[in-house]
Enzyme design. Structure first.
Site, PDB file in Angstrom:
ATOM      1  N   GLU A 185      45.154  40.750   4.548  1.00 13.83           N
ATOM      2  CA  GLU A 185      46.515  40.402   4.959  1.00 13.83           C
ATOM      3  C   GLU A 185      46.501  39.162   5.838  1.00 13.83           C
ATOM      4  O   GLU A 185      45.697  39.065   6.772  1.00 13.83           O
ATOM      5  CB  GLU A 185      47.127  41.584   5.723  1.00 13.83           C
ATOM      6  CG  GLU A 185      48.547  41.354   6.203  1.00 13.83           C
ATOM      7  CD  GLU A 185      49.071  42.546   6.990  1.00 13.83           C
ATOM      8  OE1 GLU A 185      49.778  43.383   6.410  1.00 13.83           O
ATOM      9  OE2 GLU A 185      48.755  42.643   8.202  1.00 13.83           O
ATOM     10  N   TYR A 218      54.652  36.068   4.675  1.00 13.88           N
ATOM     11  CA  TYR A 218      53.681  37.165   4.638  1.00 13.88           C
ATOM     12  C   TYR A 218      52.914  37.082   3.326  1.00 13.88           C
ATOM     13  O   TYR A 218      53.512  36.879   2.260  1.00 13.88           O
ATOM     14  CB  TYR A 218      54.402  38.515   4.730  1.00 13.88           C
ATOM     15  CG  TYR A 218      53.474  39.701   4.525  1.00 13.88           C
ATOM     16  CD1 TYR A 218      52.900  40.352   5.609  1.00 13.88           C
ATOM     17  CD2 TYR A 218      53.162  40.159   3.244  1.00 13.88           C
ATOM     18  CE1 TYR A 218      52.037  41.414   5.423  1.00 13.88           C
ATOM     19  CE2 TYR A 218      52.303  41.223   3.049  1.00 13.88           C
ATOM     20  CZ  TYR A 218      51.746  41.854   4.143  1.00 13.88           C
ATOM     21  OH  TYR A 218      50.894  42.907   3.949  1.00 13.88           O
TER      22      TYR A 218
END
Length: 390
Positions: free
Chosen positions: A197, A109
């Site tokens: 993101e 991530y």
């Protein structure tokens, strides 16, 4: 302002971030054609909505042949996708993104957010890729790496290397990771983003870092500097009430309660919602009409608040400085005279021209409940609903 995955990927690709080959589709026929253009043996059909956890809600399908692609596209288009990030109505699916399926050996991530407290861009990373950051924080908080970037110099190579090693990337991938993080930081700053993101960021079998999913949001107040970004707005993904308010220069956020709020100033709006809660009620919205509220602006605010079928009472709370209470009072009177207002209206005025504002309300042939203080206004709004129910 949010944008879709395919839009975020196109922006990042322009900055040098590697993404899988893909294309946009608005019909099952287009979806199958996109897959034929891409080539390969497997493809991913993704619903393009402004919400996370699409995979868990059935919005991402892995397909191995043309028939599967057609069926997936036919089922998804026009569907309302409900995830834990949407309300019960979900988000409508009106476009799909078809891309080549990628076999990943490892996923991480990577996110960039605006840390308002530190007044820095914060890099957030975790070895647990493919999972919502909220789940990562709840289940494995120690896996989250946080680095505040010094704005005078930007993200440095040594910081990017430390992040790469902290999330378990092999040393051979570190140069790619440094390039990718630097590119993301540049995109974040250049376009006045508030969040970027990549989840997951995949490590492929042939040693590449690919952004398999991407999300970006932008500062609404800076969009005038970025016309190309502003044009990416998809109004079909927005709450109709919030979209209407935005188009009319009002700040509105829909909530789940039944007391509609018309207030000037964000701080006063938050305090008013707290006072409604304190009195045992629930606010239906956050609405800031701003400092220069004309009677016409107040009328627009009434129309917007009353468009919510859940609203059982309206609370108008004005503390006038730049604003004027008599203007607001005139707007309230106009709204009650021109609109069908089937719910009680509570009005609290304070500040500039307050006596004139109260006189206008008192002499007008309209039904309003007045209050002198914020606490009294909140209590009377709650009581008005209880009184009607009785």
């Amino acid at each position: 302002m949010e944008i879709h995955e395919y839009q975020a990927k196109a922006i990042l690709a322009d900055y040098g971030v590697a993404i899988p080959e893909g294309g946009l589709a608005y019909s099952p026929e287009q979806a199958t054609y996109r897959a034929s253009e891409i080539g390969g043996e497997q493809w991913v059909v993704k619903a393009q909505v402004h919400a996370g956890s699409r995979g868990q809600a059935g919005g991402i399908r892995i397909c191995s042949h043309e028939g599967e692609i057609w069926e997936a596209a036919d089922e998804l288009l026009g569907k309302r996708l409900v995830t834990h990030q949407t309300d019960a109505r979900g988000k409508g699916v009106y476009r799909l993104y078809v891309e080549a399926a990628v076999a990943s050996e490892h996923e991480v991530y990577l996110g960039f957010v605006l840390d308002r407290a530190a007044e820095r861009v914060m890099v957030v990373a975790s070895a647990a890729g493919g999972t919502d950051i909220e789940e990562i924080a709840a289940n494995d908080p120690d896996s989250i790496v946080r680095v505040n970037v010094e704005p005078a110099v930007g993200i440095q190579s040594f910081e990017a290397r430390e992040i790469a090693f902290a999330v378990g990337l092999d040393a051979s991938l570190v140069p790619q990771a440094v390039h990718l993080m630097t590119a993301c930081y540049r995109a974040f700053l250049d376009l006045d983003a508030t969040m970027l993101e990549i989840n997951p960021l995949a490590v492929t079998a042939d040693g590449r870092l690919l952004a398999l999913d991407a999300k970006m949001t932008f500062d609404d107040n800076a969009l005038f500097r970025h016309q190309d970004v502003s044009e990416l707005r998809d109004k079909s993904q927005e709450d109709p009430r919030e979209r209407t308010a935005n188009d009319r220069g009002l700040s509105y956020v829909g909530l789940e309660g039944d007391i509609g709020c018309i207030i000037n100033g964000a701080g006063l709006a938050m305090a008013t919602m707290d006072m409604i809660k304190q009195a045992g009620g629930e606010p239906a919205n956050f609405l800031d009409i701003g400092g220069g509220a004309s009677p016409e602006r107040v009328l627009k605010a009434f129309r917007l608040v009353l468009s919510d079928e859940k609203v059982k009472a309206v609370l108008v709370n004005i503390f006038a400085g730049i604003n004027r209470c008599d203007w607001v009072a005139e707007g309230v009177v106009q709204a009650l005279q021109r609109l069908e207002v089937p719910v009680p209206v509570v009005v609290r005025l304070s500040g500039t021209n307050v006596e004139e504002g109260r006189r206008i309300l008192a002499e007008a042939d309209v039904a309003v409940i007045t209050a002198d203080s914020l606490a009294e206004a909140g209590a009377r709004a709650v009581e008005s609903i209880a009184g009607r129910a009785a």
